[in-house]
Design an enzyme around this catalytic site. Structure first.
Site, mmCIF file in Angstrom:
data_model
loop_
_atom_site.group_PDB
_atom_site.id
_atom_site.type_symbol
_atom_site.label_atom_id
_atom_site.label_comp_id
_atom_site.label_asym_id
_atom_site.label_seq_id
_atom_site.Cartn_x
_atom_site.Cartn_y
_atom_site.Cartn_z
ATOM 1 N N GLU A 23 1.707 -0.653 -5.043
ATOM 2 C CA GLU A 23 0.797 0.443 -5.409
ATOM 3 C C GLU A 23 1.577 1.748 -5.515
ATOM 4 O O GLU A 23 2.033 2.281 -4.513
ATOM 5 C CB GLU A 23 -0.309 0.621 -4.357
ATOM 6 C CG GLU A 23 -1.313 1.671 -4.794
ATOM 7 C CD GLU A 23 -2.016 2.433 -3.670
ATOM 8 O OE1 GLU A 23 -3.092 2.980 -3.922
ATOM 9 O OE2 GLU A 23 -1.480 2.512 -2.549
ATOM 10 N N ASP A 83 0.815 -1.214 0.000
ATOM 11 C CA ASP A 83 0.000 0.000 0.000
ATOM 12 C C ASP A 83 0.855 1.272 0.000
ATOM 13 O O ASP A 83 1.858 1.357 0.710
ATOM 14 C CB ASP A 83 -0.853 -0.038 1.275
ATOM 15 C CG ASP A 83 -1.779 1.139 1.409
ATOM 16 O OD1 ASP A 83 -2.755 1.202 0.649
ATOM 17 O OD2 ASP A 83 -1.524 2.010 2.281
HETATM 18 C C1 GLC Z 1 -3.786 3.458 -0.372
HETATM 19 C C2 GLC Z 1 -5.104 2.730 -0.277
HETATM 20 C C3 GLC Z 1 -6.148 3.696 0.163
HETATM 21 C C4 GLC Z 1 -5.771 4.203 1.520
HETATM 22 C C5 GLC Z 1 -4.386 4.822 1.511
HETATM 23 C C6 GLC Z 1 -3.858 5.008 2.891
HETATM 24 O O1 GLC Z 1 -3.762 4.384 -1.384
HETATM 25 O O2 GLC Z 1 -5.399 2.112 -1.484
HETATM 26 O O3 GLC Z 1 -7.421 3.123 0.190
HETATM 27 O O4 GLC Z 1 -6.701 5.155 1.956
HETATM 28 O O5 GLC Z 1 -3.453 4.010 0.862
HETATM 29 O O6 GLC Z 1 -3.535 3.791 3.472
#
Ligand code: GLC
Length: 631
Positions: A315, A242
């Protein structure tokens, strides 16, 4: 004379056949052959994987509290099998006060009670194993919850945890205390929060209940490595990582001060994340090596425990040159699949075929040699693909991602054509929207793409029996749901299933070469080809006119005719139709997959299926017949 002639012809024919049998490429219509030996023969499970993101709160509620849970996932995992899914990644399922719906983790190795128990998780692993579906967990390294024991210890000055987070006493200006820098949180307002107990500010790049961990502290790295090891030991096949670009921020200078970030002139709202250029809080170079070190943890686990490769999916919405570094370099391996978000970030409802082609090529051209591509159409943070690019383009987009090389990632519901659901300010729960106000919240809310999965036309769309679900159900659930779509031969669901079936059967789609072209403003073509194997062409008519294209003009080595192997409800063709490549007609928003009709017989050698040209056999037979006729 005649006899000599016939013997010569016979010998020639035999030689020709022998050459083929010995694996020499017999000339066929593939102009640009790639030697089969250059193709990877041992594809790993993830390299052609159909990945599916489950957002557990909204997948299936087994205990009727209005929120999805682990037992719900176990109950319905066979649905993923029917779709042809290889692996599913689950948004966080760990103990959490749910300030950011699980992305604020209070205990990284405990299951949130709202989702079930560790026994439920172990059962899910068992079911997944029986179905041969791999489970990937969400690894959230940037922050924990402020309710995590680590944070509580850190705030209390416990020496073990004191430097687990990013603390600072702030800047004194004329005797008044101010936050250490002007940094803004992704979810609005200052990224620094004053802590009364510790009498210092702590950093939070997301909501204030998500304090940032301090990766300059080796103890934090080890603690998080242990989180990976814990879940690997439970049998998971990898992690989605993440918010990768946020993990490091610049270190304070020699005076222990943090530098302010420069402003963006186009944004006049100082609380908005866009107000600043995030040169000190995002994409710091140390982050790349950190991802490599997580990969080393996975590889080490594998060396010790064996089994199939465990993977990382990272991500990051960073610039492409940075994203590519996450794959690894000459000396270190990184994430097998840094998410390719280009189809999300670069295409709009009005993109034409050139833009589609450019977006696909951008990834393929930047990707380092030997790495695996991936294609993501949606996730729980972005408007659904049907809302972003058009409900009537759902099939063509699924067709595109399933026939491009590499892995593809589907967000739950997008195989059905589920679209965003409008949510009133009163019903809004996403912190990213709740931190704004009723007049602008819709620009920030992620609730519309997170509504419950639509299983059937029963109450609560078959998701739950609760009187109220955590987010409202989409109004279209009577038309868009699994049960109904199963009965419609060309529903989004059935097109999706057929796509993945084709993909698993067709070697060319798994490992062939790729040629992506816009044939005009409106029509996109993807050609996949592989030596000694079938060629596939996917055609997409992105707009509303009827289009006629000449495939042979764009791909001169195609045969005169191709066979239709997959259509959507928009098509005038049916599967099995033969079409002439010089004039192919597409209906508005039509898309289909074509395949070369093989005029070759297959034969096996060294475990490979090779092909015999029928023409050569006919020629040879004719020559034999001629010879016999004269004797
Ligand atoms: C990422 C997740 C998102 C979350 C953020 C903070 O982007 O996909 O849903 O709010 O991280 O953890």
């Amino acid at each position: 004379m005649m006899i000599t002639h016939c013997s010569a012809a016979l010998a020639l024919g035999l030689l020709q056949l022998l050459a083929v049998v010995h694996g020499q490429p017999f000339p066929n219509y593939h102009a640009n052959f790639v030697d089969i030996e250059e193709q990877p023969t041992d594809l790993k499970w993830w390299q052609t994987g159909a990945f599916y993101q489950i957002y557990p709160r909204s997948f299936k509620d087994s205990n009727d509290d209005g929120v999805g849970d682990l037992n719900g996932i176990s109950e319905r995992l066979s649905y993923l099998k029917e779709l042809g899914i290889t692996a599913t990644w689950l948004s966080p399922i760990f103990s959490s006060p749910m300030a950011d719906f699980g992305y604020d983790i209070a205990n990284f190795t405990e299951i949130a009670s709202i989702f079930g128990t560790m026994a439920d998780f172990e059962n899910l692993m068992k079911v997944a194993k029986q179905l041969d579906i791999k489970i990937i967990l969400d690894f959230v390294p940037n922050h924990s919850s402020d309710e995590c024991e680590w944070f509580k210890g850190s705030a209390a000055g416990d020496p073990e945890f004191k430097d687990f987070y990013v603390w600072h006493p702030g800047r004194m200006v004329n005797g008044t205390r101010h936050p250490p820098s002007n940094w803004v949180s992704v979810f609005r307002g200052s990224a620094w929060q004053w802590h009364e107990g510790r009498q210092e500010y702590y950093l939070h790049q997301f909501v204030k209940k998500q304090p940032d961990l301090n990766y300059r502290n080796p103890k934090v790295r080890e603690a998080m490595n242990n989180v990976l090891r814990f879940w690997l030991a439970k049998g998971v096949s990898g992690f989605r990582i993440d918010a990768v670009p946020h993990v490091f921020e610049i270190a304070p200078d020699a005076q222990n001060q943090y530098r302010d970030e420069p402003r963006n002139d186009w944004d006049n709202d100082p609380d908005d994340y866009g107000y600043l250029q995030h040169i000190y809080t995002v994409d710091q170079p140390e982050t790349i090596d950190l991802v490599y070190s997580w990969r080393a943890v996975l590889d080490e686990f594998q060396r010790v425990h064996g089994g199939e490769e465990r993977i990382l999916m990272a991500e990051t919405y960073s610039p492409i040159d940075i994203v590519m570094q996450y794959y690894g370099n000459a000396t270190a391996e990184g994430a097998q699949l840094p998410f390719n978000f280009l189809l999300i970030s670069e295409l709009t409802n009005s993109s034409n075929a050139w833009a589609y082609a450019g977006t696909v090529q951008k990834w393929l051209q930047h990707m380092p040699k030997g790495r695996t591509a991936n294609w993501v159409l949606g996730n729980h943070d972005k408007p659904r693909v049907g809302s972003r690019l058009g409900r009537d383009r759902v099939d063509m987009l699924n067709m595109l991602t399933a026939t491009l090389p590499g892995a593809s990632v589907t967000y739950q519901g997008e195989e059905l054509g589920m679209t965003d659901v409008w949510i009133s300010w009163k019903d809004t729960v996403d912190p990213s929207a709740c931190n704004t106000n009723p007049s602008i919240y819709e620009q920030f809310s992620r609730d519309p793409e997170r509504t419950p999965f639509q299983w059937s036309d029963a109450a609560d769309a078959g998701f739950s029996n609760a009187s109220k679900t955590w987010l409202p159900i989409g109004e279209d659930y009577k038309q868009i749901n699994v049960d109904l779509e199963k009965t419609q031969p060309l529903s989004h669901l059935n097109v999706y299933k057929q796509l993945w079936k084709l993909r698993t059967q067709a070697k060319t789609l798994q490992r062939g070469e790729t040629d992506v072209k816009a044939l005009n403003d409106n029509v996109l073509a993807v050609k996949r080809y592989l030596q000694h194997d079938d060629t596939f062409v996917t055609l997409l008519n992105i707009y509303d006119g009827v289009e006629t294209v000449n495939l042979q003009q764009s791909f001169p080595d195609l045969p005169a005719q191709l066979k239709v192997v997959l259509v959507t409800e928009r098509s005038k063709f049916i599967v099995g139709d033969l079409i002439n490549c010089t004039s192919v007609q597409l209906q508005p928003k039509d898309s289909f997959v074509l395949q070369s009709t093989s005029s070759y017989f297959g034969y096996a050698t060294n475990g490979e299926i090779r092909q015999l040209p029928v023409l050569a056999i006919y020629l040879w037979l004719a020559q034999v017949a001629l010879y016999l006729a004269h004797h």
